[in-house]
Design a protein around this motif. Structure first.
Motif, short mmCIF file in Angstrom:
data_model
loop_
_atom_site.label_atom_id
_atom_site.label_comp_id
_atom_site.label_asym_id
_atom_site.label_seq_id
_atom_site.Cartn_x
_atom_site.Cartn_y
_atom_site.Cartn_z
N SER A 1 -6.34 20.79 -10.55
CA SER A 1 -6.52 20.03 -9.31
C SER A 1 -5.99 18.61 -9.50
CB SER A 1 -8.01 19.90 -8.98
OG SER A 1 -8.63 21.15 -9.05
N ALA A 2 -5.44 18.08 -8.41
CA ALA A 2 -5.00 16.67 -8.37
C ALA A 2 -3.90 16.32 -9.37
CB ALA A 2 -6.20 15.73 -8.54
N CYS A 3 -2.98 17.27 -9.59
CA CYS A 3 -1.83 16.99 -10.46
C CYS A 3 -0.59 16.68 -9.65
CB CYS A 3 -1.51 18.20 -11.33
SG CYS A 3 -2.63 18.38 -12.69
N GLY A 4 -0.71 16.77 -8.34
CA GLY A 4 0.45 16.51 -7.46
C GLY A 4 1.10 17.78 -6.95
N VAL B 1 11.00 31.13 -9.60
CA VAL B 1 10.75 29.83 -10.26
C VAL B 1 9.24 29.62 -10.35
CG1 VAL B 1 10.94 27.32 -10.02
CG2 VAL B 1 12.92 28.75 -9.52
N LYS B 2 8.78 29.33 -11.57
CA LYS B 2 7.36 29.07 -11.77
C LYS B 2 7.19 27.73 -12.48
CE LYS B 2 6.35 33.94 -12.56
NZ LYS B 2 5.76 34.92 -13.50
N VAL B 3 6.29 26.92 -11.94
CA VAL B 3 6.01 25.63 -12.57
C VAL B 3 4.50 25.53 -12.76
CG1 VAL B 3 6.17 23.12 -12.31
CG2 VAL B 3 8.03 24.55 -11.47
N PHE B 4 4.09 25.06 -13.93
CA PHE B 4 2.67 24.84 -14.19
C PHE B 4 2.45 23.35 -14.41
CE2 PHE B 4 -1.20 24.53 -16.60
CZ PHE B 4 -2.02 25.48 -16.01
N MET B 5 1.65 22.74 -13.50
CA MET B 5 1.45 21.29 -13.57
C MET B 5 0.14 20.90 -14.24
SD MET B 5 2.71 19.54 -10.13
CE MET B 5 4.36 19.65 -9.54
N ALA C 1 -1.94 17.09 -15.91
CA ALA C 1 -1.90 15.62 -16.02
C ALA C 1 -3.21 15.17 -16.66
CB ALA C 1 -1.73 14.97 -14.65
N ASP C 2 -3.18 13.97 -17.16
CA ASP C 2 -4.36 13.37 -17.78
C ASP C 2 -5.52 13.32 -16.76
OD1 ASP C 2 -5.55 11.37 -19.86
OD2 ASP C 2 -5.72 10.37 -17.90
N LEU C 3 -6.73 13.66 -17.22
CA LEU C 3 -7.89 13.78 -16.32
C LEU C 3 -8.17 12.48 -15.55
CD1 LEU C 3 -10.30 15.55 -15.36
CD2 LEU C 3 -11.58 14.67 -17.32
N THR C 4 -8.11 11.34 -16.23
CA THR C 4 -8.40 10.07 -15.55
C THR C 4 -7.36 9.76 -14.49
OG1 THR C 4 -9.21 9.37 -17.70
CG2 THR C 4 -9.08 7.68 -16.02
N VAL C 5 -6.12 10.06 -14.79
CA VAL C 5 -5.05 9.83 -13.81
C VAL C 5 -5.29 10.73 -12.59
CG1 VAL C 5 -2.56 10.12 -13.42
CG2 VAL C 5 -3.37 9.07 -15.53
N ARG C 6 -5.66 11.97 -12.85
CA ARG C 6 -5.94 12.89 -11.74
C ARG C 6 -7.10 12.37 -10.89
NH1 ARG C 6 -7.41 17.89 -15.06
NH2 ARG C 6 -7.99 18.75 -13.05
N ALA C 7 -8.12 11.85 -11.54
CA ALA C 7 -9.30 11.35 -10.81
C ALA C 7 -8.92 10.15 -9.93
CB ALA C 7 -10.40 10.97 -11.79
N HIS C 8 -8.09 9.26 -10.47
CA HIS C 8 -7.64 8.10 -9.68
C HIS C 8 -6.85 8.56 -8.46
CE1 HIS C 8 -8.94 4.53 -11.80
NE2 HIS C 8 -8.65 5.12 -12.95
N TYR D 1 6.32 24.16 -17.96
CA TYR D 1 5.16 23.26 -18.05
C TYR D 1 5.59 21.85 -17.67
CZ TYR D 1 1.28 20.68 -20.10
OH TYR D 1 0.22 19.84 -20.29
N LEU D 2 4.85 21.24 -16.74
CA LEU D 2 5.21 19.90 -16.29
C LEU D 2 4.00 18.98 -16.34
CD1 LEU D 2 7.57 18.27 -15.06
CD2 LEU D 2 6.68 18.86 -12.81
N ASP D 3 4.05 18.01 -17.25
CA ASP D 3 2.98 17.02 -17.35
C ASP D 3 3.34 15.86 -16.42
OD1 ASP D 3 1.23 14.96 -17.97
OD2 ASP D 3 1.20 15.43 -20.11
N THR D 4 2.55 15.67 -15.36
CA THR D 4 2.91 14.68 -14.34
C THR D 4 2.23 13.31 -14.55
OG1 THR D 4 1.15 15.26 -12.77
CG2 THR D 4 3.18 16.55 -12.66
N THR D 5 1.55 13.15 -15.71
CA THR D 5 0.79 11.91 -15.94
C THR D 5 1.61 10.65 -15.65
OG1 THR D 5 -0.44 13.05 -17.66
CG2 THR D 5 -0.64 10.65 -17.63
#
Ligand code: DC
Length: 235
Positions: A12-15, A143-147, A149-156, A201-205
């Motif tokens: 949740s909340a990764c964009g 096409v498959k993407v798995f997003m 991100a850092d938990l604090t960034v997601r919370a913000h 795998y996509l880290d959106t942090t």
């Protein structure tokens, strides 16, 4: 022109939804927000006092639920409708968010919504976001993407989103809710949230929305081009 399915899964909340919406618009594809469908079911269950542990009540309720998406000319986006009523704002509120993971862990709920989503994407030309699109709904998605991100960034990010809608919540509350949803979403028996083996795998942090969109669009357009090339060679 052959069309493809773009599956975007993740926490949740990764964009996911913002990216998916913009990618769909660029490709001229339909965007399907599967989280909104689980949220609409949750709202119905809350309003009708459905006991989550009573399979008969759940099955009957699912028969009584009709979910659709209709374009909103004001926002240029699609709104979610539950039995003909626009519930787009209501389903994003915290009291629904707090209940959505337990509801989406119910096998009957998943079976019903997965079948519905498969129908929606049958003709391809869709960007679908959720938790199990690349693993269960469309394991053959091009096409498959798995997003992530850092938990604090997601919370913000979630706090900002809620604030824009007039809901003020402190960060700890949001962190708690995200952690709890991650826990339920990843440990449920039926199609738990996990990265498909062939997903990117996509880290959106540290990424902007534009960068996320560019990344997914590049994957999608490359795939569309190669698919249509191989098709024309065969012809
Ligand atoms: O993407 P979202 O935060 O609006 O999703 C709300 C919840 O719905 C999420 O916590 C888990 C559930 N969900 C799911 O189980 N499977 C999906 N394909 C989409 C959402």
């Amino acid at each position: 022109m052959k069309k493809i399915i773009v599956a975007i899964d993740g926490y949740s909340a990764c964009g996911k939804s913002t990216t998916a919406k913009l990618v769909a618009a660029q490709l001229n594809y339909a965007y399907i927000d599967t989280g909104a469908m689980y949220r609409a079911v949750t709202l119905y269950f809350i309003e009708n006092h459905i006991a989550l542990t009573n399979p008969k009540e759940v099955t009957q309720a699912l028969r009584d639920i009709n979910i659709s998406f209709q374009p909103n000319p004001k926002t240029q986006r699609s709104d979610t409708y539950l039995n003909g009523i626009n519930v787009e704002n209501e389903i994003r509120k915290m009291y629904v968010t707090q209940q959505v993971s337990p509801v989406s862990a119910i096998t009957e709920v998943r079976k019903t919504l997965v079948a519905e989503q498969q129908k929606m994407g049958k003709r391809k030309g869709v960007v679908m976001d959720g938790r199990d699109i690349g693993t269960t709904v469309f394991p053959e998605a091009e096409v498959k993407v798995f997003m992530d991100a850092d938990l604090t960034v997601r919370a913000h990010r979630r706090q900002k989103e809620l604030m824009e809608k007039g809901e003020t919540l402190n960060l700890e509350e949001i962190v708690h809710n995200l952690k709890e949803r991650d826990r339920i979403d990843t440990t449920r028996e039926e199609s738990p949230l996990r990265k498909a083996a062939d997903a990117h795998y996509l880290d959106t942090t540290y990424m902007t929305i534009d960068e996320e969109v560019e990344y997914v669009l590049h994957l999608a357009t490359s795939r569309i081009i190669s698919l249509n090339k191989s098709n024309s060679t065969i012809c």
